[in-house]
Design a protein around this motif. Structure first.
Motif, PDB file in Angstrom:
ATOM      1  N   VAL A  79      39.867  21.646  11.820  1.00 36.79           N
ATOM      2  CA  VAL A  79      41.220  22.196  11.737  1.00 36.79           C
ATOM      3  C   VAL A  79      42.170  21.121  11.219  1.00 36.79           C
ATOM      4  CG1 VAL A  79      43.131  23.182  13.064  1.00 36.79           C
ATOM      5  CG2 VAL A  79      40.763  23.764  13.652  1.00 36.79           C
ATOM      6  N   ALA A  80      42.975  21.509  10.247  1.00 35.57           N
ATOM      7  CA  ALA A  80      44.074  20.674   9.780  1.00 35.57           C
ATOM      8  C   ALA A  80      45.321  21.251  10.420  1.00 35.57           C
ATOM      9  CB  ALA A  80      44.172  20.707   8.257  1.00 35.57           C
ATOM     10  N   GLY A  81      45.913  20.498  11.339  1.00 35.33           N
ATOM     11  CA  GLY A  81      47.083  20.978  12.062  1.00 35.33           C
ATOM     12  C   GLY A  81      48.335  20.216  11.688  1.00 35.33           C
ATOM     13  N   ARG A  82      49.441  20.918  11.726  1.00 36.58           N
ATOM     14  CA  ARG A  82      50.750  20.326  11.489  1.00 36.58           C
ATOM     15  C   ARG A  82      51.628  20.615  12.682  1.00 36.58           C
ATOM     16  NH1 ARG A  82      52.759  19.797   5.800  1.00 36.58           N
ATOM     17  NH2 ARG A  82      54.198  18.772   7.141  1.00 36.58           N
ATOM     18  N   PHE A  83      52.729  19.958  12.732  1.00 35.48           N
ATOM     19  CA  PHE A  83      53.737  20.271  13.739  1.00 35.48           C
ATOM     20  C   PHE A  83      55.038  20.573  13.022  1.00 35.48           C
ATOM     21  CE2 PHE A  83      50.591  18.441  16.377  1.00 35.48           C
ATOM     22  CZ  PHE A  83      50.792  18.997  17.631  1.00 35.48           C
ATOM     23  N   LEU A  84      55.711  21.588  13.526  1.00 35.22           N
ATOM     24  CA  LEU A  84      57.013  21.968  12.998  1.00 35.22           C
ATOM     25  C   LEU A  84      58.040  21.834  14.111  1.00 35.22           C
ATOM     26  CD1 LEU A  84      56.053  25.202  11.011  1.00 35.22           C
ATOM     27  CD2 LEU A  84      56.279  22.869  10.136  1.00 35.22           C
ATOM     28  N   GLY A  85      59.276  21.645  13.699  1.00 37.84           N
ATOM     29  CA  GLY A  85      60.371  21.566  14.650  1.00 37.84           C
ATOM     30  C   GLY A  85      61.331  22.721  14.437  1.00 37.84           C
ATOM     31  N   LYS A  86      62.443  22.644  15.115  1.00 41.84           N
ATOM     32  CA  LYS A  86      63.461  23.701  15.004  1.00 41.84           C
ATOM     33  C   LYS A  86      63.817  23.930  13.540  1.00 41.84           C
ATOM     34  CE  LYS A  86      65.150  22.587  19.543  1.00 41.84           C
ATOM     35  NZ  LYS A  86      66.017  21.734  20.308  1.00 41.84           N
ATOM     36  N   GLY A  87      63.907  25.197  13.175  1.00 38.76           N
ATOM     37  CA  GLY A  87      64.238  25.544  11.804  1.00 38.76           C
ATOM     38  C   GLY A  87      63.096  25.347  10.831  1.00 38.76           C
ATOM     39  N   GLY A  88      61.891  25.136  11.345  1.00 37.57           N
ATOM     40  CA  GLY A  88      60.735  24.960  10.467  1.00 37.57           C
ATOM     41  C   GLY A  88      60.615  23.581   9.853  1.00 37.57           C
ATOM     42  N   VAL A  89      61.366  22.620  10.384  1.00 41.02           N
ATOM     43  CA  VAL A  89      61.316  21.250   9.872  1.00 41.02           C
ATOM     44  C   VAL A  89      59.927  20.670  10.125  1.00 41.02           C
ATOM     45  CG1 VAL A  89      62.257  18.913  10.174  1.00 41.02           C
ATOM     46  CG2 VAL A  89      63.770  20.903  10.247  1.00 41.02           C
ATOM     47  N   ARG A  90      59.344  20.058   9.108  1.00 34.31           N
ATOM     48  CA  ARG A  90      58.020  19.449   9.238  1.00 34.31           C
ATOM     49  C   ARG A  90      58.120  18.117   9.977  1.00 34.31           C
ATOM     50  NH1 ARG A  90      55.792  20.676   3.150  1.00 34.31           N
ATOM     51  NH2 ARG A  90      55.733  22.939   3.427  1.00 34.31           N
ATOM     52  N   VAL A  91      57.264  17.974  10.979  1.00 38.32           N
ATOM     53  CA  VAL A  91      57.246  16.749  11.781  1.00 38.32           C
ATOM     54  C   VAL A  91      56.024  15.935  11.347  1.00 38.32           C
ATOM     55  CG1 VAL A  91      57.122  15.800  14.104  1.00 38.32           C
ATOM     56  CG2 VAL A  91      58.310  17.980  13.712  1.00 38.32           C
ATOM     57  N   PRO A  92      56.210  14.675  10.939  1.00 36.75           N
ATOM     58  CA  PRO A  92      55.068  13.866  10.525  1.00 36.75           C
ATOM     59  C   PRO A  92      54.054  13.697  11.667  1.00 36.75           C
ATOM     60  CG  PRO A  92      57.127  12.833   9.853  1.00 36.75           C
ATOM     61  CD  PRO A  92      57.490  13.979  10.774  1.00 36.75           C
ATOM     62  N   ALA A  93      52.785  13.814  11.330  1.00 36.54           N
ATOM     63  CA  ALA A  93      51.727  13.693  12.338  1.00 36.54           C
ATOM     64  C   ALA A  93      51.800  12.369  13.109  1.00 36.54           C
ATOM     65  CB  ALA A  93      50.354  13.869  11.686  1.00 36.54           C
ATOM     66  N   PRO A  94      52.064  11.228  12.461  1.00 33.82           N
ATOM     67  CA  PRO A  94      52.159   9.986  13.238  1.00 33.82           C
ATOM     68  C   PRO A  94      53.266  10.021  14.303  1.00 33.82           C
ATOM     69  CG  PRO A  94      51.885   9.475  10.919  1.00 33.82           C
ATOM     70  CD  PRO A  94      52.137  10.959  11.020  1.00 33.82           C
ATOM     71  N   ASP A  95      54.355  10.753  14.041  1.00 33.27           N
ATOM     72  CA  ASP A  95      55.435  10.873  15.027  1.00 33.27           C
ATOM     73  C   ASP A  95      54.955  11.627  16.265  1.00 33.27           C
ATOM     74  OD1 ASP A  95      56.922   9.623  13.081  1.00 33.27           O
ATOM     75  OD2 ASP A  95      58.324  11.293  12.770  1.00 33.27           O
ATOM     76  N   VAL A  96      54.142  12.671  16.045  1.00 31.40           N
ATOM     77  CA  VAL A  96      53.598  13.445  17.160  1.00 31.40           C
ATOM     78  C   VAL A  96      52.625  12.582  17.960  1.00 31.40           C
ATOM     79  CG1 VAL A  96      52.245  15.470  17.808  1.00 31.40           C
ATOM     80  CG2 VAL A  96      53.899  15.627  15.937  1.00 31.40           C
ATOM     81  N   VAL A  97      51.745  11.884  17.261  1.00 31.74           N
ATOM     82  CA  VAL A  97      50.767  11.024  17.941  1.00 31.74           C
ATOM     83  C   VAL A  97      51.479   9.969  18.770  1.00 31.74           C
ATOM     84  CG1 VAL A  97      48.899   9.348  17.596  1.00 31.74           C
ATOM     85  CG2 VAL A  97      48.965  11.444  16.219  1.00 31.74           C
ATOM     86  N   GLU A  98      52.514   9.352  18.204  1.00 29.16           N
ATOM     87  CA  GLU A  98      53.293   8.345  18.933  1.00 29.16           C
ATOM     88  C   GLU A  98      53.954   8.954  20.166  1.00 29.16           C
ATOM     89  OE1 GLU A  98      57.183   5.452  18.334  1.00 29.16           O
ATOM     90  OE2 GLU A  98      56.226   6.329  16.576  1.00 29.16           O
ATOM     91  N   LEU A  99      54.565  10.134  20.011  1.00 32.89           N
ATOM     92  CA  LEU A  99      55.227  10.800  21.126  1.00 32.89           C
ATOM     93  C   LEU A  99      54.241  11.075  22.259  1.00 32.89           C
ATOM     94  CD1 LEU A  99      57.903  12.214  22.100  1.00 32.89           C
ATOM     95  CD2 LEU A  99      56.857  14.329  21.251  1.00 32.89           C
ATOM     96  N   LEU A 100      52.995  11.400  21.891  1.00 33.48           N
ATOM     97  CA  LEU A 100      51.980  11.725  22.893  1.00 33.48           C
ATOM     98  C   LEU A 100      51.209  10.504  23.372  1.00 33.48           C
ATOM     99  CD1 LEU A 100      50.697  15.069  21.354  1.00 33.48           C
ATOM    100  CD2 LEU A 100      52.408  14.733  23.148  1.00 33.48           C
ATOM    101  N   GLY A 101      51.671   9.311  22.987  1.00 34.29           N
ATOM    102  CA  GLY A 101      51.079   8.079  23.496  1.00 34.29           C
ATOM    103  C   GLY A 101      49.782   7.678  22.833  1.00 34.29           C
ATOM    104  N   GLY A 102      49.537   8.183  21.647  1.00 34.14           N
ATOM    105  CA  GLY A 102      48.312   7.832  20.926  1.00 34.14           C
ATOM    106  C   GLY A 102      48.409   6.472  20.267  1.00 34.14           C
ATOM    107  N   PRO A 103      47.307   6.020  19.675  1.00 28.66           N
ATOM    108  CA  PRO A 103      47.303   4.714  19.016  1.00 28.66           C
ATOM    109  C   PRO A 103      48.182   4.714  17.765  1.00 28.66           C
ATOM    110  CG  PRO A 103      45.241   5.879  18.580  1.00 28.66           C
ATOM    111  CD  PRO A 103      46.014   6.700  19.571  1.00 28.66           C
ATOM    112  N   GLY A 104      48.591   3.545  17.351  1.00 30.82           N
ATOM    113  CA  GLY A 104      49.486   3.416  16.205  1.00 30.82           C
ATOM    114  C   GLY A 104      48.841   3.726  14.870  1.00 30.82           C
ATOM    115  N   THR A 105      47.537   3.561  14.782  1.00 28.51           N
ATOM    116  CA  THR A 105      46.857   3.850  13.526  1.00 28.51           C
ATOM    117  C   THR A 105      45.755   4.876  13.763  1.00 28.51           C
ATOM    118  OG1 THR A 105      45.327   2.010  13.839  1.00 28.51           O
ATOM    119  CG2 THR A 105      47.311   1.560  12.557  1.00 28.51           C
TER     120      THR A 105
END
Length: 174
Positions: free
Chosen positions: A128-154
């Motif tokens: 699965v290739a997943g994306r994240f969207l924000g309010k108004g359909g704004v595209r959220v970069p995958a690294p931002d989501v990973v960082e928010l969820l406490g994932g590794p930096g790379t």
């Protein structure tokens, strides 16, 4: 219809976070084949596999404590592309285990592998290739989501078959 209810519950009343679980740790979802999952050939309809995988992805986010965090930001996941290879039919009352794991990410997409097994035997594998969207359909970069969820930096290096597929379906970062 009951699978849609399962997905709604996993999304809006998520299960409790697993202590120490991160976004890059595998998440396990257990279920059982129900009468409503079957098609006229008395095995699981292909759309039900996808619905089981949808629920398992919500559980992955819940396991690392991410549902509340994402909801607070107004971010939500969507599928950009997916592929499934079916290896074995699922039949009534089979005990199903869906294992979901993040393989890696690029600036736009998070790539996941989802396997469906019955009694330790592989029944299906999905990418699965997943994306994240924000309010108004704004595209959220995958690294931002990973960082928010406490994932590794790379990102871990993506497997060759996943990168080849991502380029073929035109979801890979250019």
């Amino acid at each position: 219809m009951t699978r849609q209810i399962s997905l709604a519950l996993a999304t809006y009343l998520p299960r409790k976070a697993v202590p120490g679980q991160t976004i890059v740790d595998p998440s396990i979802t257990r279920t059982r084949v129900r009468p409503g999952d079957l098609d006229i050939y008395l095995h699981v309809n292909n759309a039900v596999y996808l619905n089981m995988m949808d629920t398992a992805r919500s559980n992955l986010l819940a396991d690392c404590g991410g549902m509340k965090t994402l909801n607070a930001k107004g971010w939500y996941p969507v599928v950009a592309a997916s592929t499934v290879k079916y290896k074995r039919s699922l039949v009534l009352w089979d005990p199903v285990v869906v294992t979901t794991r993040v393989l890696g990410w690029d600036p736009r997409i998070a790539y996941l592998e989802q396997t469906i097994t019955v009694r330790g035997e592989l029944s299906a594998r999905g990418i699965v290739a997943g994306r994240f969207l924000g309010k108004g359909g704004v595209r959220v970069p995958a690294p931002d989501v990973v960082e928010l969820l406490g994932g590794p930096g790379t990102s871990p290096e993506l497997p060759d078959d996943v990168m080849t597929w991502a380029r073929a379906v035109d979801v890979a970062h250019r």
